[in-house]
Design a protein around this motif. Structure first.
Motif, PDB file in Angstrom:
ATOM      1  N   MET A 184       0.763  -1.160   0.171  1.00  0.00           N
ATOM      2  CA  MET A 184      -0.006   0.187  -0.059  1.00  0.00           C
ATOM      3  C   MET A 184       0.725   1.306  -0.310  1.00  0.00           C
ATOM      4  N   ARG A 185       1.627   1.133   0.707  1.00  0.00           N
ATOM      5  CA  ARG A 185       2.513   2.520   0.961  1.00  0.00           C
ATOM      6  C   ARG A 185       3.463   3.241  -0.266  1.00  0.00           C
ATOM      7  N   GLU A 186       4.260   2.091  -0.515  1.00  0.00           N
ATOM      8  CA  GLU A 186       4.777   1.496  -1.345  1.00  0.00           C
ATOM      9  C   GLU A 186       4.835   2.327  -2.974  1.00  0.00           C
ATOM     10  N   ILE A 187       3.285   1.344  -3.319  1.00  0.00           N
ATOM     11  CA  ILE A 187       2.407   1.373  -4.646  1.00  0.00           C
ATOM     12  C   ILE A 187       1.764   2.907  -4.291  1.00  0.00           C
ATOM     13  N   TYR A 188       0.460   2.322  -3.605  1.00  0.00           N
ATOM     14  CA  TYR A 188      -0.683   2.420  -4.158  1.00  0.00           C
ATOM     15  C   TYR A 188      -0.566   4.080  -3.857  1.00  0.00           C
ATOM     16  N   LEU A 189      -0.374   3.703  -2.386  1.00  0.00           N
ATOM     17  CA  LEU A 189      -0.844   4.875  -1.803  1.00  0.00           C
ATOM     18  C   LEU A 189      -0.128   6.295  -1.757  1.00  0.00           C
ATOM     19  N   LYS A 190       0.792   6.418  -2.938  1.00  0.00           N
ATOM     20  CA  LYS A 190       2.063   6.800  -3.619  1.00  0.00           C
ATOM     21  C   LYS A 190       1.756   8.677  -4.134  1.00  0.00           C
ATOM     22  N   PRO A 191       1.036   8.185  -4.893  1.00  0.00           N
ATOM     23  CA  PRO A 191       0.527   9.871  -5.376  1.00  0.00           C
ATOM     24  C   PRO A 191      -0.309  10.415  -4.463  1.00  0.00           C
ATOM     25  N   GLU A 201       1.212 -10.221  -5.882  1.00  0.00           N
ATOM     26  CA  GLU A 201       2.143  -9.730  -6.574  1.00  0.00           C
ATOM     27  C   GLU A 201       2.520  -8.810  -5.452  1.00  0.00           C
ATOM     28  N   GLY A 202       1.937  -8.153  -4.427  1.00  0.00           N
ATOM     29  CA  GLY A 202       2.975  -7.324  -3.735  1.00  0.00           C
ATOM     30  C   GLY A 202       2.647  -6.224  -4.339  1.00  0.00           C
ATOM     31  N   ILE A 203       4.251  -5.565  -4.343  1.00  0.00           N
ATOM     32  CA  ILE A 203       4.750  -4.438  -4.972  1.00  0.00           C
ATOM     33  C   ILE A 203       5.263  -4.527  -5.899  1.00  0.00           C
ATOM     34  N   PHE A 204       5.663  -5.844  -6.746  1.00  0.00           N
ATOM     35  CA  PHE A 204       6.134  -5.449  -8.043  1.00  0.00           C
ATOM     36  C   PHE A 204       4.689  -5.547  -8.903  1.00  0.00           C
ATOM     37  N   VAL A 205       4.492  -4.588  -9.015  1.00  0.00           N
ATOM     38  CA  VAL A 205       3.649  -3.768  -9.917  1.00  0.00           C
ATOM     39  C   VAL A 205       3.748  -3.725 -11.185  1.00  0.00           C
ATOM     40  N   GLY A 206       2.983  -3.369 -12.367  1.00  0.00           N
ATOM     41  CA  GLY A 206       4.383  -3.458 -13.669  1.00  0.00           C
ATOM     42  C   GLY A 206       5.630  -3.852 -13.969  1.00  0.00           C
ATOM     43  N   TYR A 207       6.100  -2.670 -14.039  1.00  0.00           N
ATOM     44  CA  TYR A 207       7.631  -3.404 -14.522  1.00  0.00           C
ATOM     45  C   TYR A 207       8.294  -4.007 -13.449  1.00  0.00           C
ATOM     46  N   ARG A 208       8.063  -3.501 -12.664  1.00  0.00           N
ATOM     47  CA  ARG A 208       8.560  -4.042 -11.361  1.00  0.00           C
ATOM     48  C   ARG A 208       8.261  -5.281 -11.257  1.00  0.00           C
ATOM     49  N   LYS A 267      19.095  -6.154   1.785  1.00  0.00           N
ATOM     50  CA  LYS A 267      18.375  -7.651   2.167  1.00  0.00           C
ATOM     51  C   LYS A 267      16.901  -7.826   1.688  1.00  0.00           C
ATOM     52  N   ILE A 268      16.721  -6.829   1.893  1.00  0.00           N
ATOM     53  CA  ILE A 268      14.989  -7.240   0.943  1.00  0.00           C
ATOM     54  C   ILE A 268      14.660  -7.244   0.077  1.00  0.00           C
ATOM     55  N   GLU A 269      13.802  -7.562  -0.004  1.00  0.00           N
ATOM     56  CA  GLU A 269      13.248  -8.026  -1.673  1.00  0.00           C
ATOM     57  C   GLU A 269      12.827  -6.341  -2.103  1.00  0.00           C
ATOM     58  N   ARG A 270      13.381  -6.600  -3.222  1.00  0.00           N
ATOM     59  CA  ARG A 270      13.645  -4.591  -4.194  1.00  0.00           C
ATOM     60  C   ARG A 270      12.999  -5.260  -5.588  1.00  0.00           C
ATOM     61  N   PRO A 271      12.106  -4.469  -6.688  1.00  0.00           N
ATOM     62  CA  PRO A 271      12.567  -4.748  -7.308  1.00  0.00           C
ATOM     63  C   PRO A 271      13.296  -4.684  -8.100  1.00  0.00           C
ATOM     64  N   VAL A 272      14.064  -4.244  -9.520  1.00  0.00           N
ATOM     65  CA  VAL A 272      15.261  -5.004 -10.241  1.00  0.00           C
ATOM     66  C   VAL A 272      15.549  -3.288 -10.047  1.00  0.00           C
ATOM     67  N   LYS A 273      14.512  -2.495 -10.200  1.00  0.00           N
ATOM     68  CA  LYS A 273      14.641  -1.351 -10.267  1.00  0.00           C
ATOM     69  C   LYS A 273      14.048  -0.015 -10.419  1.00  0.00           C
ATOM     70  N   GLU A 274      13.628   1.061 -10.037  1.00  0.00           N
ATOM     71  CA  GLU A 274      12.781   2.092  -9.476  1.00  0.00           C
ATOM     72  C   GLU A 274      12.433   3.360  -9.883  1.00  0.00           C
ATOM     73  N   LEU A 275      11.615   3.410 -10.898  1.00  0.00           N
ATOM     74  CA  LEU A 275      11.826   5.228 -10.991  1.00  0.00           C
ATOM     75  C   LEU A 275      12.014   6.354  -9.613  1.00  0.00           C
ATOM     76  N   GLU A 276      12.950   6.541  -9.877  1.00  0.00           N
ATOM     77  CA  GLU A 276      13.141   8.047  -8.931  1.00  0.00           C
ATOM     78  C   GLU A 276      12.845   9.385  -9.395  1.00  0.00           C
ATOM     79  N   ALA A 277      13.333   9.555 -11.334  1.00  0.00           N
ATOM     80  CA  ALA A 277      13.214  10.882 -11.104  1.00  0.00           C
ATOM     81  C   ALA A 277      12.883  10.933 -12.866  1.00  0.00           C
ATOM     82  N   PHE A 278      12.591  11.638 -13.180  1.00  0.00           N
ATOM     83  CA  PHE A 278      12.562  12.015 -14.929  1.00  0.00           C
ATOM     84  C   PHE A 278      12.444  14.065 -15.203  1.00  0.00           C
TER      85      PHE A 278
END
Ligand code: BGC
Length: 749
Positions: free
Chosen positions: A199-206, A608-615, A679-690
């Motif tokens: 919820m926090r990392e993906i869906y509530l962020k915007p 799929e948890g935080i693994f939405v879309g390209y993640r 040390k935790i489960e994370r996507p290969v990479k995540e967008l941070e800026a553009f």
């Protein structure tokens, strides 16, 4: 500066946080509340009409007037959803959510919000029901086209700008649909199960960003349940997160028909029941009178509503609706967004831009002529005008002395209600019975004949607003009505084929792709969509949109399908349609209410948890058709080496970008982050800026991308809070998620 307790203009309190600025009139508001009867207070907490809620008439406080967005101010409907037939309420149809997001332009999002806010004022509205900022979880989602992106950072940055733009123009936004409203199937009853990190990392962020940074004044709790509770009575979402953590000081209003209880909603953070007063009317008064509910709970809601009321100047009746809603300066904004949103997916043989040798173009496909402003339920727009793709092409071709011929190529699918008096088969020979009806032989033959005789074929495929719509999800992402057969036949007749996809969400391109050397994603692109498209096709401007979501190769590859969590036990009934379209269903209100009470209670577990879309695709190494962030240009760009520094809690990355081509073009530079020793489960990479940058032919510009170190935090399920993990941070900069050009490493200690 200190803000005095009269009715204070918010702009005067710049040193305060955007949310705290809403409180500047609290002293005055408390005095008003002290003068109000319980009945007067409760009168403010439910709909007055379908699109208004009551002020305090005795004290001269105006009603609050709402209007649907997010891509156009809705026509005047009076107390219902039927047009009143006014003549001055034609609005600007702006590009839909995924098109706006494809610009990857904060400037465009700000202008879009501003233009919507401006038109809202002309119509006398206080709150725009938008932007719609849920994450695009499902490729089939009926509202994927309304939403911005599968990525929370892209969605968050654009939501903040839209919010600021609209509120600067004087109209409040209402962020919707809070939260995890990612499917239309059973949207009125589905229980979404998602863990806190997801919820926090993906869906509530915007939502978080638009509240905290944008200062959004209103939030709309969604239809669905989250972890067992309807959003309109979800104390965790509305009280603990929205108000206590994010510091939200504004008001909440349930989605239309999305209030389900009196005490639950009263204690669960809802201010206004939309629509009806069965929960937030007499029942609320009774709950206070019999001691079940403390009146201070009511007072808090009234206070939050009045904060918005005082922040947003009511438009006097004799000023509103005196000129046309759509104005040249707002149309110009729609036009600029459309120009920047068009995505060139593929241009293998350099078929685009259209060469000077082309003297005759065969435009094939109904999507070239269908208008897209209306339809889709809440997000439909009564537009002042709309330039279709064919009109845009014809106009531009005429200037170049190029002949254009047109044939529909395939039948169109128009949704009919499954029940009631709107049932029955199609009467129009150009209308299909179902989306999987195969190609019509006569239409196909006509199209092939035109293709043979032309120098170039532009095939318009994609979906339409009966297929992608609020209230239902698509059954699949296939191209409807035999389009794959048509493209194959066209290619046999004339291999110089370019496809333009007119849709809001992704489609399955496996069958089309081999027969189309050039493919363009053209979106539902607002009232100047056809003009902008023609400019791109003819090479007046270079395409510069980038995909805000992944085009999977096939639907089954996408995370919710691959994990078996959708459709699951979701059978598909739409609460809204049931409640508000008695005319269509032919049932009585009582019958419908009984029906709703007995609706199944499906569950959508976000496995799929935080693994939405390209993640997801990257983590599972699943090949995709077109990756998140992908989009070609007519020029090449050179990416120079990166330099990186940390300054005041920000990470700043700079590089030179050079336009190697012979025309001006925009590039969207994307910065992703990878944590190699995490040390935790994370996507290969995540967008941070553009950043979007405009470069003349041959020009080099230095571009800086930055983001706060705090954005690197993950939600720690053990401490139940944000944590920035120390260690290496790999910074990846490129033109798409699958096109990284430069990397640099930094470290968090
Ligand atoms: C939609 C909202 C919309 C509301 C009012 C609901 O069905 O979910 O997005 O704002 O209707 O039209």
């Amino acid at each position: 500066m200190t803000c005095v307790a009269a009715i204070v203009a918010l702009a005067g309190c710049k040193s305060m946080s955007p949310q705290d600025r809403l409180t500047v009139n609290d002293k005055k508001i408390n005095e008003i509340i002290a003068q109000m009867s319980l009945e007067e207070k409760v009168e403010m907490l439910h709909s007055k009409t379908n699109m208004s809620s009551e002020g305090v008439p005795r004290l001269g406080i105006q009603d609050i007037k709402y209007t649907d967005g997010p891509f156009g101010i809705r026509e005047e409907n009076g107390d219902g959803f039927r047009s009143l037939g006014w003549t001055l309420d034609s609005a600007t149809y702006f590009p839909t959510g995924s098109a706006l997001a494809a610009t990857w332009s904060k400037e465009m999002a700000r202008k879009n919000g501003w233009a919507m806010g401006k038109e809202g004022r002309l119509r006398g509205k206080d709150i725009i029901l938008g932007p719609a900022i849920n994450i695009q979880r499902l490729p089939v989602g009926g509202r994927t086209y309304e939403y911005l992106s599968e990525d929370p950072v892209l969605a968050a940055r654009l939501s903040v700008e839209y919010t600021i733009g609209s509120q600067d123009a004087g109209t409040a936004v209402c962020l919707k649909h809070y939260a995890l409203n990612n499917q239309e199937t059973n949207r009125g009853s589905v229980d979404v199960i998602a863990d806190e990190r997801t919820m926090r990392e993906i869906y509530l962020k915007p939502f978080e960003a638009a509240v905290k940074e944008g200062g959004a004044m209103c939030v709309m709790p969604a239809y669905n349940k989250v972890n067992g509770y309807y959003c309109s009575e979800n104390a965790h979402l509305n009280n603990e997160i929205l108000r206590d953590e994010w510091g939200f000081k504004g008001m909440t209003v349930s989605d239309w028909g999305g209030t389900h209880s009196t005490m639950g909603a009263a204690l669960g953070g809802l201010c206004v029941q939309m629509t009806g007063d069965n929960y937030f009317g007499q029942a609320l008064i009774d709950s206070v009178r019999n001691g079940a509910l403390d009146e201070s709970v009511i007072d808090a809601k009234v206070r939050e509503i009045l904060r918005l009321r005082f922040a947003i100047e009511p438009v006097p009746e004799d000023v509103a609706n005196t000129i046309m809603t759509s104005q040249p300066e707002t149309q110009q904004v729609a036009y600029e967004i459309a120009q920047k949103s068009i995505v060139l997916l593929k241009n293998d043989k350099g078929n685009l831009p259209i060469s000077d040798e082309v003297k005759k173009i065969a435009v094939i496909g109904q999507n070239a002529v269908l208008t897209t402003a209306a339809g889709g339920i809440g997000a439909g727009v009564k537009t002042l005008y709309e330039v279709t793709p064919l009109e845009g092409i014809r106009k531009r071709a005429a200037e170049a002395g190029v002949e254009v011929v047109y044939a529909p190529g395939y039948k169109n699918y128009v949704m009919r209600m499954a029940w009631g008096r709107f049932g029955g088969g199609p009467v129009d020979p150009l209308v299909a019975n179902s989306t999987d009806e195969s190609a019509d032989p006569a239409l196909l033959a006509e199209a092939v004949a035109l293709a043979k005789d032309a120098d170039m074929v532009i095939f318009f495929g994609g979906t339409n607003k009966s297929i992608e719509t609020e209230g239902s999800d698509r059954k699949n992402i296939d191209l409807p009505c035999g389009q794959n057969e048509v493209i194959k036949a066209l290619h046999e007749a004339n291999p110089n084929v370019t496809t333009v996809l007119i849709s809001g969400g992704p489609t399955d391109l496996r069958a089309l792709e081999p027969y189309s050397p050039a493919i363009v994603q053209g979106w539902w692109n607002g009232l100047e969509g056809g003009t902008a498209l023609a400019e791109v096709l003819f090479g007046d401007i270079a395409p510069s949109g980038k995909l805000p979501f992944t085009f999977p190769r096939k639907l089954e590859d996408s995370p919710a399908y691959a994990t078996g969590s959708f459709p699951g036990n979701n059978t598909g009934e739409d609460l809204f349609t049931l409640m508000y379209r008695l005319d269509a269903t032919g049932y009585t209100r009582e019958q419908i209410q009984e029906y709703i009470a007995n609706l199944p209670a499906p569950v959508s577990e976000y496995r799929e948890g935080i693994f939405v879309g390209y993640r997801w695709f990257e983590a599972k190494d699943v090949p995709v058709m077109y990756a998140f962030g992908h989009g070609l240009s007519y020029v090449d760009f050179e990416y120079g080496a990166l330099s990186c520094r940390k300054k005041k809690g920000m990470i700043q990355v700079s590089l030179d970008i050079t336009n190697l081509g012979d025309m001006e073009a925009d590039e969207v530079v994307q910065l992703y982050v990878s944590r190699p020793d995490t040390k935790i489960e994370r996507p290969v990479k995540e967008l941070e800026a553009f950043e979007r940058v405009t470069l003349k032919a041959g020009e080099t510009k230095n571009v800086t991308l930055e983001f706060p170190v705090s954005e690197l935090a993950h939600w720690d399920m053990e401490t139940n809070g944000w944590t920035v993990e120390p260690g290496k941070v790999q910074i990846l900069v490129g033109a798409a998620s699958d096109d990284i050009r430069q990397t640099i490493e930094t470290e968090i200690r």
